[in-house]
Design an enzyme around this catalytic site. Structure first.
Site, mmCIF file in Angstrom:
data_model
loop_
_atom_site.group_PDB
_atom_site.id
_atom_site.type_symbol
_atom_site.label_atom_id
_atom_site.label_comp_id
_atom_site.label_asym_id
_atom_site.label_seq_id
_atom_site.Cartn_x
_atom_site.Cartn_y
_atom_site.Cartn_z
ATOM 1 N N GLN A 125 38.907 21.240 -58.986
ATOM 2 C CA GLN A 125 38.110 22.337 -58.440
ATOM 3 C C GLN A 125 38.924 23.620 -58.298
ATOM 4 O OE1 GLN A 125 36.000 19.207 -55.459
ATOM 5 N NE2 GLN A 125 35.666 21.326 -54.902
ATOM 6 N N ARG A 272 31.892 18.946 -48.905
ATOM 7 C CA ARG A 272 30.800 19.929 -48.975
ATOM 8 C C ARG A 272 30.661 20.729 -47.678
ATOM 9 N NH1 ARG A 272 25.333 19.052 -52.471
ATOM 10 N NH2 ARG A 272 24.670 21.223 -52.494
ATOM 11 N N CYS A 273 31.797 21.179 -47.179
ATOM 12 C CA CYS A 273 31.770 22.063 -46.015
ATOM 13 C C CYS A 273 33.069 22.840 -45.972
ATOM 14 C CB CYS A 273 31.587 21.285 -44.707
ATOM 15 S SG CYS A 273 33.067 20.453 -44.108
ATOM 16 N N GLU A 641 26.860 24.738 -49.155
ATOM 17 C CA GLU A 641 27.236 23.696 -48.202
ATOM 18 C C GLU A 641 26.365 23.677 -46.952
ATOM 19 O OE1 GLU A 641 31.936 23.504 -49.397
ATOM 20 O OE2 GLU A 641 31.315 24.897 -47.854
#
Length: 689
Positions: A125, A272-273, A641
């Site tokens: 990523q 996802r945060c 998110e």
């Protein structure tokens, strides 16, 4: 740690690397490896780690299992305010250990080309950060490392860390002189790559008798496993947990986090945060519902009474953040209207009179995304900014390169749209390129919902630089002074003479054929360092029915109203919200990585760690409000998110609301059928007693 040396710290930790020409041969080779194991005492949870004399990491200078203590806020002032509060609640909340479980696991191919450069294809990523990190670790000069990140098959934070398989592949390629591929199995992904959550949070809220909040204290005990997998910025070892005050105007607050090593796989991934925001949001949204129960107030009334008002923005929170913009009352009102709250309350009262269990749950959360600014945020000391390079070709087609890396967020569409909007071009002719360190400008990657708030801003500013250069060429083509040219309706025109215009496509051709005294070409690069983060928010409402006899929960309706500032592509936003809500649903009801007392992972595949399909996933209803971010050049805030951050609390609050007539105040996630059934039985037994 790449391979265990003398001591294995968790089940499935890598102890040896085997290289072979086929996967089958490698598996045979791995089975031939003999390891002489001797049992050691197990530290299976952070509370044991805190008190146990067993030292898990003697390699560290600090001869203790304690990793860090982090705190923010006014400790003494909060204690005084809580002590003086007429009403006060305290509840321990556990956000269970879970795994991002991307659709495709991690993998890489490493080889050295004829020029001696490392060619490293990897599911990363953040490819530029990988290049720098690999150079620092291996000693290979950074110009001799080429990182290429292909289609990832999902990431969700799981593909930010550098894993042992990557390092072993590079070392193997260096030693053997041949390309080496490592692709992990699903079991390897679920047992040894980075985990998320595992936060035990003691939430304490004070309030007046009429429900005005007075103070917040959150003390967290965090299980980080054998190694800290978090990529948290240097100044923020507990991430951005300071957003725990949420959407509410707390006059004083104090948060503290203590992290410990245990005999589990590495933890701390920001699933996802933005660096622990999901845990913080869950803590405050559950805490507000528990306070409403204590006060005998409607959960909506309590929230509205304590929301930050629109006239308070930009709002300095009690824990140091400056919220950029929002209209929390409006967002909640839109959600209440869409769900039909008044009618639902009437239906709920009728069902309760019949002994049926129906619940309505809310989550009115505020997120914080867009790391940088560089003055606060870094990874491995590298300041957090992002970049964009745009080049427009003679025919008006173009290419935009960024330091981000899409994992399915639709950057290919969104980035092209930003360029097209700023320059009046056809988005179909704008090529987007990411994930190649040889061509893309240096960037910090995609995670923490930073793509649109940071890279999107860089693209916008780069496009505007091109537009300013184009203005000079337009003035030449229109035979007027530069000050007499204005940009309107996606073209340049002479001020006051609408008939005299020139399009960006015409300017692009002129930039290579008729540029007069202007520098040829039409391109620009911009490195964007945001002045602040952005603060998207939302109001989520879940309606559930709980079967009293079986404990089964059915999510009847779920409304998600998000405010992510200016929306670039509504369809992509909708897709992001649907995906995040599904992940939040999974955490609320079915997902947990469990360990037994001996530290054995009990969820090693998708039979034991369930991923919801379309059959299990509820129907999502969405809506939006818009309060532009005042400091973002497009007014955008980010949304990828938010649904994962906001939805778990809404689900849990709905189930607890359904069980509240029985006296149930809290159940830890996941709310499995068995767990809910036992809570019902225990409550009924207690009532009879």
């Amino acid at each position: 740690m790449v391979l265990a040396i003398g001591k294995v710290l968790f089940q499935y930790q890598e102890v040896a690397a085997v290289f072979a020409e086929t996967r089958a041969a490698a598996v045979d080779g791995a089975e031939a490896v003999q390891v002489d194991y001797a049992p050691l005492p197990v530290v299976a949870d952070p509370f044991t780690s805190k008190t146990d004399k067993t030292l898990l990491r003697p390699d560290r200078e600090s001869k203790t299992n304690h990793i860090f203590h982090w705190e923010v806020g006014d400790k003494e002032g909060t204690a005084r305010a809580l002590a003086a509060s007429p009403k006060r609640i305290k509840q321990r909340l556990w956000f269970q250990r879970c795994h991002p479980a991307p659709l495709e696991p991690c993998g890489c191919v490493a080889y050295f080309d004829t020029m001696g450069r490392l060619q490293f294809h990897v599911t990363s990523q953040a490819p530029h950060v990988y290049r720098t990190a690999l150079s620092l670790v291996t000693g290979i000069p950074e110009d001799k490392i080429h990182v290429i990140s292909p289609d990832l098959g999902g990431g969700f934070g799981n593909k930010v860390p550098v894993y042992p398989g990557y390092v072993c592949a590079i070392v193997g390629a260096l030693k053997i002189g041949r390309p080496v591929k490592w692709i992990e199995t699903r079991t390897e992904n679920l047992t040894s790559t980075g985990f998320a959550r595992d936060y035990h949070m003691d939430v304490e809220i004070g309030a007046t008798a009429d429900g005005t909040i007075t103070a917040l204290h959150v003390a967290t005990t965090a299980d980080h496993g054998a190694f800290d997998a978090a990529a948290d910025p240097t100044k923020y070892p507990a991430g951005i947990f300071g957003i725990v005050t949420g959407s509410y105007s707390f006059p004083v607050a104090y948060a503290e986090v203590d992290a410990y090593f245990t005999n589990k796989a590495p933890g701390g991934i920001a699933y996802r945060c933005s660096f622990r925001v999901t845990e913080a949001s869950y803590a405050i949204e559950r805490g507000m519902d528990i306070l409403a129960d204590e006060l005998g107030m409607d959960a909506v009334e309590l929230r509205k009474k304590n929301f930050i008002r629109t006239d308070q923005f930009p709002y300095p929170s009690a824990l140091g953040f400056t919220y950029d913009s929002g209209d929390y009352h409006k967002t909640l009102d839109v959600a209440l209207e869409k769900i039909g709250y008044t009618a639902l309350l009437k239906e709920q009262a009728e069902k309760r009179a019949r002994g049926e269990l129906m619940g309505i749950g809310f989550s009115t959360f505020t997120e914080v995304v867009g790391a940088g600014p560089s003055k606060h945020f870094d990874i491995l000391g590298i300041k957090m900014f992002d970049s964009a390079e745009i080049r427009i070709h003679p025919t008006g087609a173009g290419i935009v390169r960024t330091g981000t890396k899409s994992q399915g967020q639709g950057h290919e569409t969104t980035w092209a749209q930003i360029v097209a909007e700023e320059l009046g071009l056809d988005p179909q002719t704008i090529m987007v390129e990411e994930g190649d360190t040889d061509t893309a400008p240096y960037g910090l990657g995609t995670y923490a919902s930073r793509s649109t708030p940071v890279a999107g801003a860089a693209i916008t500013m780069a496009a505007r630089r091109i537009r300013e250069k184009a203005r000079k060429i337009a003035a030449h083509l229109l035979e007027v002074g530069e000050g007499d040219v204005e940009w309107t309706d996606y073209k340049f025109q002479v001020k006051g003479v609408p008939a005299k215009t020139v399009t960006m496509k015409e300017i692009a051709f002129a930039a290579y054929t008729n540029m007069a005294q202007n520098e040829p070409g039409l391109e620009a690069t911009y490195y964007y360092d945001p002045p602040n983060m952005t603060y998207p928010n939302g109001a989520y409402v879940a309606v559930v029915d709980v079967d009293r006899e079986t404990g089964e929960t059915k999510v009847r309706r779920f409304v998600a109203v998000d405010d992510c500032g200016v929306v670039i592509n509504p369809m992509i936003v909708e897709g992001q919200i649907h995906g995040g809500l599904t992940e939040g649903f999974a955490m609320a009801f079915i997902q947990e990585i469990q360990y037994d007392a001996q530290g054995n992972n009990l969820n090693t595949n998708f039979t034991d760690y369930l991923v919801p399909t379309s059959l299990e996933t509820p129907h999502w209803e969405t809506g939006n409000t818009v309060t532009p971010s005042p400091h973002h050049p497009m007014g955008a805030k980010g949304v990828g998110e938010s649904p994962n951050v906001g939805s778990p609390a809404a689900f849990v609050n709905a189930v607890i609301d359904a069980l509240s007539p029985l006296g149930v105040r809290h159940i830890d996630m996941p709310l499995t059928r068995d767990k809910v059934w036992r809570a019902i039985r225990d409550a009924e037994v207690k009532k009879k007693a």
